[in-house]
Design an enzyme around this catalytic site. Sequence first.
Site, mmCIF file in Angstrom:
data_model
loop_
_atom_site.group_PDB
_atom_site.id
_atom_site.type_symbol
_atom_site.label_atom_id
_atom_site.label_comp_id
_atom_site.label_asym_id
_atom_site.label_seq_id
_atom_site.Cartn_x
_atom_site.Cartn_y
_atom_site.Cartn_z
ATOM 1 N N GLY A 9 0.920 -1.275 -0.140
ATOM 2 C CA GLY A 9 0.115 -0.011 0.122
ATOM 3 C C GLY A 9 0.893 1.056 -0.136
ATOM 4 O O GLY A 9 1.979 1.077 -0.108
ATOM 5 N N ASN A 31 -3.253 -8.453 1.142
ATOM 6 C CA ASN A 31 -4.164 -9.171 0.055
ATOM 7 C C ASN A 31 -4.643 -8.246 -1.002
ATOM 8 O O ASN A 31 -5.325 -8.785 -1.880
ATOM 9 C CB ASN A 31 -5.559 -9.358 1.145
ATOM 10 C CG ASN A 31 -6.092 -8.104 1.415
ATOM 11 O OD1 ASN A 31 -5.678 -7.079 1.107
ATOM 12 N ND2 ASN A 31 -7.330 -8.047 1.940
ATOM 13 N N SER A 33 -6.160 -5.731 -1.666
ATOM 14 C CA SER A 33 -7.513 -5.240 -1.834
ATOM 15 C C SER A 33 -7.442 -3.996 -2.462
ATOM 16 O O SER A 33 -8.312 -3.331 -3.088
ATOM 17 C CB SER A 33 -8.298 -5.362 -0.589
ATOM 18 O OG SER A 33 -7.631 -4.717 0.551
ATOM 19 N N PHE A 80 0.208 -2.356 9.025
ATOM 20 C CA PHE A 80 -0.380 -1.336 8.134
ATOM 21 C C PHE A 80 -1.888 -1.742 7.601
ATOM 22 O O PHE A 80 -2.888 -1.051 7.470
ATOM 23 C CB PHE A 80 0.278 -0.835 7.051
ATOM 24 C CG PHE A 80 1.516 -0.115 7.185
ATOM 25 C CD1 PHE A 80 1.530 1.019 7.516
ATOM 26 C CD2 PHE A 80 2.765 -0.901 7.009
ATOM 27 C CE1 PHE A 80 2.694 2.018 7.603
ATOM 28 C CE2 PHE A 80 4.042 0.015 7.320
ATOM 29 C CZ PHE A 80 3.924 1.313 7.531
ATOM 30 N N LYS A 84 -9.420 1.714 4.534
ATOM 31 C CA LYS A 84 -9.187 2.965 5.329
ATOM 32 C C LYS A 84 -10.208 4.365 4.731
ATOM 33 O O LYS A 84 -9.982 5.385 5.036
ATOM 34 C CB LYS A 84 -7.686 3.684 5.202
ATOM 35 C CG LYS A 84 -7.353 3.617 3.837
ATOM 36 C CD LYS A 84 -6.433 4.527 3.603
ATOM 37 C CE LYS A 84 -6.447 5.061 2.178
ATOM 38 N NZ LYS A 84 -6.094 6.512 1.744
ATOM 39 N N SER A 124 -4.380 6.742 13.749
ATOM 40 C CA SER A 124 -4.734 7.895 13.081
ATOM 41 C C SER A 124 -5.150 8.961 13.839
ATOM 42 O O SER A 124 -5.531 8.659 14.973
ATOM 43 C CB SER A 124 -5.861 7.426 11.982
ATOM 44 O OG SER A 124 -6.563 8.490 11.322
ATOM 45 N N THR A 126 -7.742 10.375 13.448
ATOM 46 C CA THR A 126 -9.005 10.231 13.562
ATOM 47 C C THR A 126 -9.494 9.977 14.796
ATOM 48 O O THR A 126 -10.615 10.143 15.220
ATOM 49 C CB THR A 126 -9.566 9.160 12.524
ATOM 50 O OG1 THR A 126 -10.964 9.291 12.263
ATOM 51 C CG2 THR A 126 -9.151 7.829 12.863
ATOM 52 N N TYR A 149 -14.700 3.105 10.569
ATOM 53 C CA TYR A 149 -13.190 3.408 10.402
ATOM 54 C C TYR A 149 -12.604 3.825 11.612
ATOM 55 O O TYR A 149 -11.583 3.434 12.211
ATOM 56 C CB TYR A 149 -12.817 4.100 9.283
ATOM 57 C CG TYR A 149 -11.409 4.533 9.072
ATOM 58 C CD1 TYR A 149 -10.379 3.603 8.536
ATOM 59 C CD2 TYR A 149 -11.083 6.013 9.289
ATOM 60 C CE1 TYR A 149 -9.093 4.168 8.895
ATOM 61 C CE2 TYR A 149 -9.589 6.324 9.282
ATOM 62 C CZ TYR A 149 -8.768 5.268 9.165
ATOM 63 O OH TYR A 149 -7.583 5.784 9.204
ATOM 64 N N LYS A 153 -10.068 2.228 14.600
ATOM 65 C CA LYS A 153 -8.619 2.755 15.161
ATOM 66 C C LYS A 153 -8.693 2.795 16.560
ATOM 67 O O LYS A 153 -7.759 2.380 17.251
ATOM 68 C CB LYS A 153 -8.203 3.851 14.375
ATOM 69 C CG LYS A 153 -7.807 3.880 12.721
ATOM 70 C CD LYS A 153 -6.734 2.650 12.695
ATOM 71 C CE LYS A 153 -6.553 2.671 11.261
ATOM 72 N NZ LYS A 153 -5.406 1.399 10.861
ATOM 73 N N PHE A 218 -15.025 20.500 -0.335
ATOM 74 C CA PHE A 218 -16.106 20.351 0.461
ATOM 75 C C PHE A 218 -16.402 21.210 1.761
ATOM 76 O O PHE A 218 -15.873 21.208 2.953
ATOM 77 C CB PHE A 218 -16.001 18.717 1.250
ATOM 78 C CG PHE A 218 -15.916 17.595 0.251
ATOM 79 C CD1 PHE A 218 -16.930 17.584 -0.750
ATOM 80 C CD2 PHE A 218 -15.160 16.703 0.346
ATOM 81 C CE1 PHE A 218 -17.058 16.494 -1.808
ATOM 82 C CE2 PHE A 218 -14.941 15.559 -0.659
ATOM 83 C CZ PHE A 218 -15.804 15.630 -1.660
ATOM 84 N N GLY A 297 -19.108 13.571 8.051
ATOM 85 C CA GLY A 297 -18.321 13.105 8.812
ATOM 86 C C GLY A 297 -16.845 13.813 8.917
ATOM 87 O O GLY A 297 -16.131 13.548 9.547
HETATM 88 C C1 UD1 Z 1 -9.630 10.874 6.837
HETATM 89 C C2 UD1 Z 1 -9.079 10.625 8.295
HETATM 90 C C3 UD1 Z 1 -7.720 9.927 8.363
HETATM 91 C C4 UD1 Z 1 -7.883 8.860 7.565
HETATM 92 C C5 UD1 Z 1 -8.038 9.186 6.064
HETATM 93 C C6 UD1 Z 1 -8.144 8.049 5.235
HETATM 94 C C7 UD1 Z 1 -9.956 12.244 10.111
HETATM 95 C C8 UD1 Z 1 -9.659 13.708 10.691
HETATM 96 N N1 UD1 Z 1 -9.167 12.231 9.045
HETATM 97 O O1 UD1 Z 1 -8.685 12.139 6.580
HETATM 98 O O2 UD1 Z 1 -7.431 9.533 9.736
HETATM 99 O O3 UD1 Z 1 -6.772 8.264 7.353
HETATM 100 O O4 UD1 Z 1 -9.420 9.943 6.047
HETATM 101 O O5 UD1 Z 1 -8.889 8.122 3.975
HETATM 102 O O6 UD1 Z 1 -11.026 11.655 10.181
HETATM 103 N N2 UD1 Z 1 -11.541 17.394 0.403
HETATM 104 C C9 UD1 Z 1 -12.166 18.178 -0.612
HETATM 105 N N3 UD1 Z 1 -12.447 17.217 -1.701
HETATM 106 C C10 UD1 Z 1 -12.150 16.240 -1.919
HETATM 107 C C11 UD1 Z 1 -11.464 15.437 -0.967
HETATM 108 C C12 UD1 Z 1 -11.124 15.972 0.384
HETATM 109 O O7 UD1 Z 1 -12.230 18.966 -0.238
HETATM 110 O O8 UD1 Z 1 -12.445 15.806 -3.250
HETATM 111 C C13 UD1 Z 1 -11.301 17.670 1.612
HETATM 112 C C14 UD1 Z 1 -11.784 17.082 2.754
HETATM 113 O O9 UD1 Z 1 -13.127 17.672 3.227
HETATM 114 C C15 UD1 Z 1 -10.867 17.561 4.131
HETATM 115 C C16 UD1 Z 1 -9.543 17.410 3.495
HETATM 116 O O10 UD1 Z 1 -9.913 17.847 2.010
HETATM 117 O O11 UD1 Z 1 -11.060 18.753 4.668
HETATM 118 C C17 UD1 Z 1 -8.769 16.113 3.290
HETATM 119 O O12 UD1 Z 1 -9.607 15.069 3.026
HETATM 120 P P1 UD1 Z 1 -8.975 13.689 2.936
HETATM 121 O O13 UD1 Z 1 -7.722 13.667 2.094
HETATM 122 O O14 UD1 Z 1 -10.209 12.775 2.418
HETATM 123 O O15 UD1 Z 1 -8.383 13.329 4.269
HETATM 124 P P2 UD1 Z 1 -9.548 13.350 5.828
HETATM 125 O O16 UD1 Z 1 -10.817 13.182 5.373
HETATM 126 O O17 UD1 Z 1 -8.754 14.423 6.313
#
Ligand code: UD1
Length: 342
Positions: A9, A31, A33, A80, A84, A124, A126, A149, A153, A218, A297
């Site tokens: 990964g 695996n 996946s 690992f 996720k 994490s 999280t 998820y 953790k 977002f 979330g």
């Molecule tokens: C989350 C978890 C982290 C986990 C990870 C795995 C939390 C705080 N963090 O990270 O522990 O390991 O997922 O996938 O729960 N965003 C956009 N547009 C997009 C994608 C993301 O605006 O298309 C924004 C999100 O709203 C966020 C930031 O970018 O504010 C980071 O998002 P992302 O990379 O998905 O990570 P987390 O959600 O922080």
Amino acid sequence: MILVTGGTGFIGSHTVVELFEEGMDVLIADNLSNSYADVIDRIEKITGKRPMFEEIDLAKSEKADLLFEKYPNIKAIIHFAASKAVGESVEKPLLYYMNNLNSLMNVLENMKRHSINNIVFSSSCTVYGEPDELPVHEQSPIKIANSPYGNTKQISEEILKDISKISPDMNIISLRYFNPIGAHQSSLIGELPIGIPNNLVPYITQTGYGIREELTVFGDDYNTPDGSAVRDYIDVVDLSRAHIVAIHRLLNNENKKNYEVFNLGTGTGSSVFEVINAFKKASGLKIKYKISGRREGDIEKVWADTSFANKELGWKAETSLEQSLKTAWDWENYYRKNLENK
Ligand code: UD1
């Protein structure tokens, strides 16, 4: 020999490269996946060494048992292997609990059976949920998990803590990652989500390359300086190096307690708009984006207090956000031109 579960990964593959640079022997169990077997060829290309590899689902106890019987020389484990995707975990909670918890328990059961005492666990940020105070340090409260998820953790950390209490010989380090990004300098390994990326940086690099039409931001109504959500983006190579330090700490008995937890971040928060701007500087590309409502979330802001990891591990993140985005961008280009469809 170090067993790296999930070693094909994103973070796993970069850590295997660093373990080889340290002269360690590596066995990968994965695996596949959410990764591809040819990562092993590319690790070999970077390091000149080929990891041993077993394609195996560690959530299946009989498979896990066979793995540990086959390799009696495992000295430490970096675990690992886990699912996720936060959103997917809400849709398929049972899958996440079965996958993430069974695999950890099968690993721990076999550690006991084979007297393997050292494990580094991928946790994490999280676990902190939406923090009351920033930056978060290792003693900050663990909040109710926002997703199955996140819950896996938290539960995993509880399991490890309980085991550490009754097994003084077990040495455990949980590493709480913030947001890992970037790729290896060689561009031979990097983040490769299967399907549409959930995470911000692969979505940005794929948009830059023209695979996605535009990024969706977002939410721009958070209580942050520019209204977009703030995270602590840490370079994957810096992150991988922290695992090497943790492994040495365990193998050399330098740990202060038999269960230790460290934050792995940069200590700096960056907003989504700041990441978009840093990508522009790194790549010269202005990516198209639109703003939507908040993603369910998501939390507003989180970044790490890294002082404990800096002091205790003698480790510090060194790569800037722009440098990480440059390596992520180089990887996206290299992968699309040279590896995809081959
Ligand atoms: C989350 C978890 C982290 C986990 C990870 C795995 C939390 C705080 N963090 O990270 O522990 O390991 O997922 O996938 O729960 N965003 C956009 N547009 C997009 C994608 C993301 O605006 O298309 C924004 C999100 O709203 C966020 C930031 O970018 O504010 C980071 O998002 P992302 O990379 O998905 O990570 P987390 O959600 O922080």
